[in-house]
Write an enzyme that holds these catalytic residues in place. Structure first.
Site, PDB file in Angstrom:
ATOM      1  N   THR A   1     -62.775  22.444 -51.400  1.00 45.02           N
ATOM      2  CA  THR A   1     -61.660  21.555 -51.030  1.00 45.02           C
ATOM      3  C   THR A   1     -62.186  20.283 -50.362  1.00 45.02           C
ATOM      4  O   THR A   1     -61.738  19.173 -50.674  1.00 45.02           O
ATOM      5  CB  THR A   1     -60.713  22.296 -50.059  1.00 45.02           C
ATOM      6  OG1 THR A   1     -60.365  23.543 -50.650  1.00 45.02           O
ATOM      7  CG2 THR A   1     -59.469  21.494 -49.759  1.00 45.02           C
TER       8      THR A   1
ATOM      9  N   HIS B   1     -63.533  27.471 -41.936  1.00 43.74           N
ATOM     10  CA  HIS B   1     -63.306  28.692 -42.722  1.00 43.74           C
ATOM     11  C   HIS B   1     -63.815  29.924 -42.003  1.00 43.74           C
ATOM     12  O   HIS B   1     -64.603  29.831 -41.058  1.00 43.74           O
ATOM     13  CB  HIS B   1     -63.999  28.573 -44.088  1.00 43.74           C
ATOM     14  CG  HIS B   1     -63.268  27.705 -45.060  1.00 43.74           C
ATOM     15  ND1 HIS B   1     -63.420  26.335 -45.080  1.00 43.74           N
ATOM     16  CD2 HIS B   1     -62.364  27.997 -46.026  1.00 43.74           C
ATOM     17  CE1 HIS B   1     -62.634  25.824 -46.013  1.00 43.74           C
ATOM     18  NE2 HIS B   1     -61.989  26.804 -46.610  1.00 43.74           N
TER      19      HIS B   1
ATOM     20  N   MET C   1     -59.775  37.406 -52.503  1.00 48.42           N
ATOM     21  CA  MET C   1     -58.793  36.685 -53.312  1.00 48.42           C
ATOM     22  C   MET C   1     -58.368  37.497 -54.527  1.00 48.42           C
ATOM     23  O   MET C   1     -57.180  37.545 -54.870  1.00 48.42           O
ATOM     24  CB  MET C   1     -59.385  35.337 -53.757  1.00 48.42           C
ATOM     25  CG  MET C   1     -59.387  34.292 -52.679  1.00 48.42           C
ATOM     26  SD  MET C   1     -57.723  33.863 -52.110  1.00 48.42           S
ATOM     27  CE  MET C   1     -57.114  32.945 -53.514  1.00 48.42           C
TER      28      MET C   1
ATOM     29  N   PHE D   1     -55.649  26.415 -54.284  1.00 52.69           N
ATOM     30  CA  PHE D   1     -54.356  26.689 -54.916  1.00 52.69           C
ATOM     31  C   PHE D   1     -53.198  26.624 -53.925  1.00 52.69           C
ATOM     32  O   PHE D   1     -52.061  26.877 -54.303  1.00 52.69           O
ATOM     33  CB  PHE D   1     -54.379  28.066 -55.596  1.00 52.69           C
ATOM     34  CG  PHE D   1     -55.135  28.069 -56.901  1.00 52.69           C
ATOM     35  CD1 PHE D   1     -54.516  27.666 -58.077  1.00 52.69           C
ATOM     36  CD2 PHE D   1     -56.460  28.450 -56.953  1.00 52.69           C
ATOM     37  CE1 PHE D   1     -55.205  27.654 -59.279  1.00 52.69           C
ATOM     38  CE2 PHE D   1     -57.163  28.439 -58.149  1.00 52.69           C
ATOM     39  CZ  PHE D   1     -56.538  28.046 -59.320  1.00 52.69           C
TER      40      PHE D   1
ATOM     41  N   LYS E   1     -67.478  33.239 -45.761  1.00 48.43           N
ATOM     42  CA  LYS E   1     -67.530  32.284 -46.878  1.00 48.43           C
ATOM     43  C   LYS E   1     -68.984  31.995 -47.228  1.00 48.43           C
ATOM     44  O   LYS E   1     -69.803  31.749 -46.342  1.00 48.43           O
ATOM     45  CB  LYS E   1     -66.803  30.995 -46.483  1.00 48.43           C
ATOM     46  CG  LYS E   1     -66.763  29.963 -47.593  1.00 48.43           C
ATOM     47  CD  LYS E   1     -65.754  28.869 -47.312  1.00 48.43           C
ATOM     48  CE  LYS E   1     -65.770  27.789 -48.392  1.00 48.43           C
ATOM     49  NZ  LYS E   1     -65.523  28.324 -49.744  1.00 48.43           N
TER      50      LYS E   1
ATOM     51  N   ALA F   1     -59.361  24.850 -59.951  1.00 52.36           N
ATOM     52  CA  ALA F   1     -58.802  24.174 -58.764  1.00 52.36           C
ATOM     53  C   ALA F   1     -59.541  24.641 -57.517  1.00 52.36           C
ATOM     54  O   ALA F   1     -59.682  25.842 -57.296  1.00 52.36           O
ATOM     55  CB  ALA F   1     -57.308  24.472 -58.640  1.00 52.36           C
TER      56      ALA F   1
ATOM     57  N   THR G   1     -62.829  29.981 -58.090  1.00 55.02           N
ATOM     58  CA  THR G   1     -64.189  30.039 -57.546  1.00 55.02           C
ATOM     59  C   THR G   1     -64.721  28.622 -57.354  1.00 55.02           C
ATOM     60  O   THR G   1     -64.483  27.750 -58.191  1.00 55.02           O
ATOM     61  CB  THR G   1     -65.104  30.827 -58.519  1.00 55.02           C
ATOM     62  OG1 THR G   1     -64.458  32.057 -58.812  1.00 55.02           O
ATOM     63  CG2 THR G   1     -66.474  31.063 -57.922  1.00 55.02           C
ATOM     64  N   THR G   2     -65.444  28.419 -56.275  1.00 55.44           N
ATOM     65  CA  THR G   2     -65.928  27.074 -55.938  1.00 55.44           C
ATOM     66  C   THR G   2     -67.321  26.829 -56.536  1.00 55.44           C
ATOM     67  O   THR G   2     -67.865  27.672 -57.232  1.00 55.44           O
ATOM     68  CB  THR G   2     -65.956  26.912 -54.409  1.00 55.44           C
ATOM     69  OG1 THR G   2     -66.563  28.066 -53.849  1.00 55.44           O
ATOM     70  CG2 THR G   2     -64.558  26.741 -53.860  1.00 55.44           C
TER      71      THR G   2
HETATM   72  N1  LIG Z   1     -59.333  27.872 -55.109  1.00 59.30           N
HETATM   73  C1  LIG Z   1     -58.812  28.476 -54.039  1.00 59.30           C
HETATM   74  O1  LIG Z   1     -57.640  28.267 -53.671  1.00 59.30           O
HETATM   75  C2  LIG Z   1     -59.654  29.444 -53.275  1.00 59.30           C
HETATM   76  C3  LIG Z   1     -59.126  30.198 -52.224  1.00 59.30           C
HETATM   77  C4  LIG Z   1     -59.927  31.146 -51.607  1.00 59.30           C
HETATM   78  C5  LIG Z   1     -61.219  31.336 -52.051  1.00 59.30           C
HETATM   79  N2  LIG Z   1     -61.716  30.557 -53.060  1.00 59.30           N
HETATM   80  C6  LIG Z   1     -63.049  30.766 -53.617  1.00 59.30           C
HETATM   81  O2  LIG Z   1     -62.989  31.944 -54.419  1.00 59.30           O
HETATM   82  C7  LIG Z   1     -64.262  32.584 -54.431  1.00 59.30           C
HETATM   83  C8  LIG Z   1     -64.083  34.037 -53.986  1.00 59.30           C
HETATM   84  O3  LIG Z   1     -63.653  34.085 -52.643  1.00 59.30           O
HETATM   85  P1  LIG Z   1     -63.371  35.479 -51.908  1.00 59.30           P
HETATM   86  O4  LIG Z   1     -63.095  35.166 -50.487  1.00 59.30           O
HETATM   87  O5  LIG Z   1     -62.360  36.251 -52.690  1.00 59.30           O
HETATM   88  O6  LIG Z   1     -64.811  36.171 -52.049  1.00 59.30           O
HETATM   89  P2  LIG Z   1     -65.161  37.727 -52.030  1.00 59.30           P
HETATM   90  O7  LIG Z   1     -66.630  37.805 -51.741  1.00 59.30           O
HETATM   91  O8  LIG Z   1     -64.210  38.472 -51.175  1.00 59.30           O
HETATM   92  O9  LIG Z   1     -64.885  38.172 -53.549  1.00 59.30           O
HETATM   93  C9  LIG Z   1     -65.707  37.887 -54.639  1.00 59.30           C
HETATM   94  C10 LIG Z   1     -65.695  39.102 -55.540  1.00 59.30           C
HETATM   95  O10 LIG Z   1     -66.333  38.772 -56.770  1.00 59.30           O
HETATM   96  C11 LIG Z   1     -67.098  39.897 -57.158  1.00 59.30           C
HETATM   97  N3  LIG Z   1     -68.086  39.478 -58.151  1.00 59.30           N
HETATM   98  C12 LIG Z   1     -69.307  38.902 -57.947  1.00 59.30           C
HETATM   99  N4  LIG Z   1     -69.895  38.665 -59.133  1.00 59.30           N
HETATM  100  C13 LIG Z   1     -69.046  39.091 -60.095  1.00 59.30           C
HETATM  101  C14 LIG Z   1     -69.088  39.105 -61.510  1.00 59.30           C
HETATM  102  N5  LIG Z   1     -70.143  38.636 -62.185  1.00 59.30           N
HETATM  103  N6  LIG Z   1     -68.016  39.610 -62.203  1.00 59.30           N
HETATM  104  C15 LIG Z   1     -66.932  40.091 -61.541  1.00 59.30           C
HETATM  105  N7  LIG Z   1     -66.847  40.115 -60.187  1.00 59.30           N
HETATM  106  C16 LIG Z   1     -67.892  39.617 -59.479  1.00 59.30           C
HETATM  107  C17 LIG Z   1     -67.668  40.436 -55.853  1.00 59.30           C
HETATM  108  O11 LIG Z   1     -68.123  41.776 -55.986  1.00 59.30           O
HETATM  109  C18 LIG Z   1     -66.458  40.311 -54.954  1.00 59.30           C
HETATM  110  O12 LIG Z   1     -65.634  41.478 -55.002  1.00 59.30           O
HETATM  111  C19 LIG Z   1     -65.156  31.735 -53.512  1.00 59.30           C
HETATM  112  O13 LIG Z   1     -65.876  30.810 -54.310  1.00 59.30           O
HETATM  113  C20 LIG Z   1     -64.157  31.016 -52.626  1.00 59.30           C
HETATM  114  O14 LIG Z   1     -64.653  29.821 -52.112  1.00 59.30           O
HETATM  115  C21 LIG Z   1     -60.963  29.631 -53.657  1.00 59.30           C
HETATM  116  O1  LIG Z   2     -62.099  31.364 -48.404  1.00 58.88           O
HETATM  117  C1  LIG Z   2     -62.676  30.535 -49.127  1.00 58.88           C
HETATM  118  O2  LIG Z   2     -63.857  30.673 -49.506  1.00 58.88           O
HETATM  119  C2  LIG Z   2     -61.933  29.352 -49.591  1.00 58.88           C
HETATM  120  N1  LIG Z   2     -62.512  28.543 -50.411  1.00 58.88           N
HETATM  121  C3  LIG Z   2     -61.943  27.395 -51.007  1.00 58.88           C
HETATM  122  C4  LIG Z   2     -62.821  26.192 -50.792  1.00 58.88           C
HETATM  123  O3  LIG Z   2     -64.058  26.329 -50.744  1.00 58.88           O
HETATM  124  O4  LIG Z   2     -62.299  25.081 -50.702  1.00 58.88           O
HETATM  125  C5  LIG Z   2     -60.491  27.174 -50.692  1.00 58.88           C
HETATM  126  C6  LIG Z   2     -60.044  27.733 -49.412  1.00 58.88           C
HETATM  127  C7  LIG Z   2     -60.535  29.149 -49.163  1.00 58.88           C
END
Ligand SMILES: NC(=O)c1ccc[n+]([C@@H]2O[C@H](COP(=O)([O-])OP(=O)(O)OC[C@H]3O[C@@H](n4cnc5c(N)ncnc54)[C@H](O)[C@@H]3O)[C@@H](O)[C@H]2O)c1
Ligand SMILES: O=C(O)C1=N[C@H](C(=O)O)CCC1
Length: 259
Positions: free
Chosen positions: A155, A144, A24, A117, A148, A114, A88-89
């Protein structure tokens, strides 16, 4: 640079991204770079110093890291007076209260958290909350990618809580279910009385179905994110909004209603 109402050019909002090398975070860096009203000034990942964000003069931080890392990051942002947009979740009620507490000492700072998004996902959650009072049965199936880290998804948890609130307001009791779990977990997890099933499979990105049932009919509300670009309009909206939204905002609903 855009022009403000007084004719003077608006300064671009300086943005730092935490988790910048993640799935992300990398997408957010590209999205911010592609605008002319936001400047990507810091891209930080694990092992980098957070101070790089302050040194670069970031006004807003976007955090897509891990549930283990996010609270320390957020605390630091609030202490520095930097607004934060968090995808972040892992946000329990207790965590949200903690953030509100930090913000009470920093009245000018805004935080938007959120669980999703995706604009379609926000609407899916709203539609599910609206449908909830009309159906005796409800189950959530979230799907997913297998990398993950957490289950159930943020969500699904958010949706379950919204449905549970709507059911309680309508005076609905527990959903009918005579099944005995022969194998623990067969009926999924339970969040505020709503069953949630978490599927992980290669090829998936982020998907959710909310299945409602009542006599003689079912209603399925489904959302699919096939690509992480689907989250970017919501992230950019939150970055632009958070600078004029002090305090804690949970979910994108209020931001979408603003305009
Ligand atoms: N709200 C949304 O719409 C949405 C969408 C997708 C993912 N997410 C959430 O976002 C989070 C990340 O998802 P992702 O798929 O990108 O994961 P990912 O594992 O690809 O990326 C996470 C990154 O954070 C880095 N990281 C870890 N600790 C850190 C720190 N202390 N400081 C800086 N960087 C650090 C890791 O090295 C990694 O590069 C998860 O909790 C996921 O559920 C939310
Ligand atoms: O890829 C993920 O991890 C995602 N996390 C969010 C969640 O936990 O709801 C949103 C969708 C993608």
């Amino acid at each position: 640079m855009r022009e403000a109402l007084d004719g003077k050019p608006d300064e671009p909002i300086r943005v730092g991204v935490l988790g910048a090398r993640g799935r992300m975070g990398a997408e957010v860096c590209r999205a911010v770079d592609g605008t002319d009203d936001l400047d990507l000034v810091a891209a930080v990942d694990e092992g980098d110093e957070l101070s790089a964000v302050a040194d670069a003069g970031a006004r807003v931080v976007v955090d897509f890291t891990t549930p283990d890392a996010v609270m320390d990051n957020l605390r630091w942002c609030v202490d520095q007076g930097i607004h934060a947009v968090v995808g972040t979740t892992g946000f329990t009620g207790q965590r949200l209260d903690q953030v509100r507490d930090w913000l009470s000492d920093r009245p000018g700072v805004g935080v938007v958290i959120a669980p999703n998004f995706g604009i379609g996902a926000v609407l899916m959650m709203q539609f599910a909350a609206r449908a909830a009072r009309f159906f005796e049965s409800v189950e959530i199936i979230e799907q997913h990618h297998p990398r993950k880290l957490d289950a159930p998804s943020g969500t699904a948890t958010y949706t379950a809580r919204a449905i549970a609130r709507a059911r309680a307001e309508a005076g609905l009791g527990p959903a009918p279910d005579a099944t005995k779990d022969e194998v623990p977990g067969a009926r999924g997890a339970e969040i505020d009385g709503v069953r949630v099933h978490a599927v992980r499979a290669a090829g998936l990105v982020a998907h959710q179905e909310v299945l409602f049932g009542t006599t003689g009919e079912t209603l399925t509300i489904r959302h699919d994110s096939y690509d992480r670009v689907s989250f970017m309009p919501g992230v950019l909206l939150a970055v632009r909004s958070v600078v004029r939204r002090p305090g804690l905002t949970v979910g994108l609903d209020a931001l979408l209603d603003d305009g």
